[in-house]
Design a protein around this motif. Structure first.
Motif, PDB file in Angstrom:
ATOM      1  N   GLN A 306       8.494  -6.158  10.139  1.00 36.44           N
ATOM      2  CA  GLN A 306       7.171  -6.782  10.253  1.00 36.44           C
ATOM      3  C   GLN A 306       6.068  -5.735  10.197  1.00 36.44           C
ATOM      4  N   MET A 307       6.292  -4.596  10.821  1.00 36.80           N
ATOM      5  CA  MET A 307       5.300  -3.514  10.774  1.00 36.80           C
ATOM      6  C   MET A 307       5.139  -2.997   9.352  1.00 36.80           C
ATOM      7  N   ILE A 308       6.253  -2.904   8.605  1.00 32.79           N
ATOM      8  CA  ILE A 308       6.168  -2.463   7.213  1.00 32.79           C
ATOM      9  C   ILE A 308       5.392  -3.470   6.380  1.00 32.79           C
ATOM     10  N   TYR A 309       5.641  -4.770   6.594  1.00 34.72           N
ATOM     11  CA  TYR A 309       4.921  -5.797   5.829  1.00 34.72           C
ATOM     12  C   TYR A 309       3.421  -5.773   6.149  1.00 34.72           C
ATOM     13  N   GLU A 310       3.084  -5.675   7.417  1.00 28.49           N
ATOM     14  CA  GLU A 310       1.666  -5.650   7.795  1.00 28.49           C
ATOM     15  C   GLU A 310       0.957  -4.458   7.183  1.00 28.49           C
ATOM     16  N   TYR A 311       1.644  -3.321   7.159  1.00 29.25           N
ATOM     17  CA  TYR A 311       1.038  -2.130   6.556  1.00 29.25           C
ATOM     18  C   TYR A 311       0.786  -2.361   5.062  1.00 29.25           C
ATOM     19  N   MET A 312       1.788  -2.910   4.345  1.00 30.34           N
ATOM     20  CA  MET A 312       1.632  -3.115   2.904  1.00 30.34           C
ATOM     21  C   MET A 312       0.636  -4.221   2.603  1.00 30.34           C
ATOM     22  N   ASP A 313       0.598  -5.249   3.448  1.00 31.29           N
ATOM     23  CA  ASP A 313      -0.314  -6.367   3.196  1.00 31.29           C
ATOM     24  C   ASP A 313      -1.772  -5.951   3.376  1.00 31.29           C
ATOM     25  N   LYS A 314      -2.039  -5.132   4.381  1.00 31.71           N
ATOM     26  CA  LYS A 314      -3.425  -4.702   4.619  1.00 31.71           C
ATOM     27  C   LYS A 314      -3.912  -3.742   3.537  1.00 31.71           C
ATOM     28  N   ARG A 315      -3.011  -3.013   2.934  1.00 35.96           N
ATOM     29  CA  ARG A 315      -3.386  -2.019   1.915  1.00 35.96           C
ATOM     30  C   ARG A 315      -2.782  -2.380   0.565  1.00 35.96           C
ATOM     31  N   ARG A 316      -2.651  -3.671   0.292  1.00 33.88           N
ATOM     32  CA  ARG A 316      -1.940  -4.106  -0.910  1.00 33.88           C
ATOM     33  C   ARG A 316      -2.566  -3.573  -2.188  1.00 33.88           C
ATOM     34  N   ASP A 317      -3.874  -3.423  -2.220  1.00 35.91           N
ATOM     35  CA  ASP A 317      -4.522  -2.929  -3.436  1.00 35.91           C
ATOM     36  C   ASP A 317      -4.241  -1.452  -3.679  1.00 35.91           C
ATOM     37  N   HIS A 318      -3.803  -0.765  -2.638  1.00 35.95           N
ATOM     38  CA  HIS A 318      -3.612   0.676  -2.763  1.00 35.95           C
ATOM     39  C   HIS A 318      -2.140   1.088  -2.776  1.00 35.95           C
ATOM     40  N   VAL A 319      -1.279   0.382  -2.051  1.00 34.41           N
ATOM     41  CA  VAL A 319       0.116   0.823  -1.919  1.00 34.41           C
ATOM     42  C   VAL A 319       1.082   0.010  -2.770  1.00 34.41           C
ATOM     43  N   LEU A 320       0.706  -1.192  -3.202  1.00 38.53           N
ATOM     44  CA  LEU A 320       1.589  -1.985  -4.052  1.00 38.53           C
ATOM     45  C   LEU A 320       1.431  -1.558  -5.504  1.00 38.53           C
ATOM     46  N   VAL A 321       2.537  -1.466  -6.216  1.00 42.73           N
ATOM     47  CA  VAL A 321       2.518  -1.022  -7.608  1.00 42.73           C
ATOM     48  C   VAL A 321       2.916  -2.174  -8.516  1.00 42.73           C
TER      49      VAL A 321
END
Length: 489
Positions: A306-321
């Motif tokens: 859940q912590m990993i998802y929250e981190y990626m969701d909040k920064r989706r424009d920057h960390v998702l490829v």
């Protein structure tokens, strides 16, 4: 006149025939171009069913080389077509997505093309998930995988321990070595006192193998140095020789393991698990946008996930490829960790020697072939995949396309040397110590037998007297020194 008409008729007929053959050739060429180069065009003329196959460009599953498609999935598709007798047309998915539900409620990617009947099957690294299984059908997985972490080896510098030189041996091995050292030195001290060849006259002579000298003798052997006193008796020499053999083999094992430790220190990353990834602050991490990996963390009840998802969701424009190639490039060029399919990460680590996958793998899953629901091809393809697995063809394809270009990747990972690896060495030392003690007892028994013959006493009584004298020589010396001191006073 008749000849002229006949000649004109022949010329017109020849032109019509040539035009017709050229048009047929053009139609065949157009048809061949419409079909992808991976198409089994031989089967089209045999009246076999033709399937439209959607796929996605991802190394090494599907790649474009020399204007043709090749890769693991293309080879798999050829094998399936040969087994089930069908022809196929391959098309690359239009939006470049695997398949997820869009905000409008429609499916994207290859799953969406199957639902819209733009393709019959999808042969690609498409993960079997419950959400996708509700709208399409999957065959038996042709590849097993999981979720791993792809890192660059020099991304995070590992903090070396102050006592890093102790790492070649485990704690149990060091404990066993210390016990063996103390036991050997004690046996040296004991045997040197018991052996008459080392100490003929206990009341008059001084024994050089005191306990401190025995400790120093054992330490000198560990450093491969010649240390006095030099053993004279056979029993003492047996123990010394076995200890020297033990130390030589031990030092060889230590040097070899320490060299391996220094050579693989760059691979000992501090990030071994997903919990380690969450706790650190030096690396950004993300995954493919809209992938099954992203939704795995979204739906997981595990607090770390859940912590990993929250981190990626909040920064989706920057960390998702967007693509896997972009993810690998970002890992190589920046402080970024990519979370994705472990089998694809193994390929990246095999081709880029500065990349490595963390040991932990979660969410066991598989890649399957997607078909429309109630499709008659689902069961046929599943059976064909099982046959390919049983015949070893899938393993062959796995080895073919995942071949490593990094020679050092074939080495086993370093680990501290455990006592079990040195069990034979410790056993040899124990046998040598036992032989030394037995030899000392035999030497003392022989002297006691000769002394008993001259003094006309029992051999056993003489042996006990000799034993007590040699083991309590310090007390006797102290008692003999006190009267002499008083007399002098």
């Amino acid at each position: 006149m008749d000849k002229g008409l006949r000649f004109t008729f022949c010329v017109v007929t020849a032109v019509v025939l040539l035009r017709g053959s050229s048009q047929t050739g053009e139609r065949k060429m157009i048809q061949r171009c419409c079909l992808h180069p991976g198409t089994d065009s031989r089967a089209l003329g045999e009246g076999l069913p033709t399937l439209t196959v959607t796929t996605i460009l991802e190394d090494p599953y599907v790649m474009v080389r020399s204007a043709e498609l090749e890769g693991y999935c293309i080879d798999l598709l050829k094998a399936l077509a040969a087994m089930l007798h069908f022809s196929y047309k391959v098309k690359v998915v239009g939006d470049g997505q695997y398949g997820a539900v869009s905000p409008s409620g429609n499916w994207t990617g290859m799953v969406g093309e199957i639902l819209r009947q733009e393709a019959d099957i999808a042969v690609a690294p498409l993960t079997v998930t419950s959400a996708r299984e509700e709208v399409v059908s999957f065959t038996t997985p042709f590849l097993q995988t999981g979720i791993g972490i792809l890192l660059r080896k020099d991304t995070v510098s590992q903090e070396m321990s102050f006592f890093h030189f102790l790492a070649p041996f485990s704690k149990e091995t060091w404990t066993g070595l210390l016990f063996a050292y103390v036991l050997t030195c004690f046996c040296l001290f004991l045997v040197a006192r018991l052996s008459p060849c080392e100490w003929n006259e206990p009341k008059n002579e001084e024994n050089h193998f005191t306990f401190l000298n025995s400790l120093w003798f054992g330490a000198g052997a560990l450093a491969l140095q010649g240390i006095t006193p030099r053993p004279k008796a056979l029993s003492v020499r047996v123990i010394a020789a076995v200890w020297w053999l033990f130390t030589i083999a031990l030092l060889a094992a230590y040097i070899a393991n320490f060299t391996a430790l220094l050579g693989t220190s760059s691979e000992q990353l501090p990030i071994q698990t997903f919990e380690d990834l969450v706790k650190q602050r030096n690396l950004e991490f993300g995954t493919l946008e809209g992938s099954s990996t992203f939704y795995f963390f979204k739906n997981s009840k595990n607090p770390i996930h859940q912590m990993i998802y929250e981190y990626m969701d909040k920064r989706r424009d920057h960390v998702l490829v967007k693509t896997y190639q972009e993810a690998v490039q970002r890992v190589m060029e920046s402080n970024y960790a990519f979370i994705g399919e472990s089998i694809s990460q193994d390929l990246a680590a095999a081709r880029h020697c500065n990349l490595i996958r963390a040991p932990e793998v979660i969410g066991a899953r598989g890649f399957g072939i997607a078909t429309t629901q109630a499709s008659p091809w689902t069961k046929k393809l599943s059976i064909a995949v099982l046959k390919l697995r049983e015949s070893g063809d899938l393993d062959y394809l796995r080895n073919k396309w995942w071949e490593s270009s990094c020679l050092h990747r074939s080495r086993d990972r370093w680990s501290p040397l455990q006592p079990q690896a040195l069990g034979g060495l410790f056993l040899t030392l124990a046998v040598g110590l036992a032989l030394g003690v037995i030899a000392a007892v035999v030497e003392l028994s022989n002297k006691s037998r000769h002394a008993a013959g001259h003094a006309k006493k029992s051999c056993c009584s003489v042996f006990i007297e000799e034993l007590c004298t040699r083991l309590r020589i310090k007390e006797n010396a102290r008692q003999s020194q006190e009267p002499s001191g008083r007399a002098n006073a």
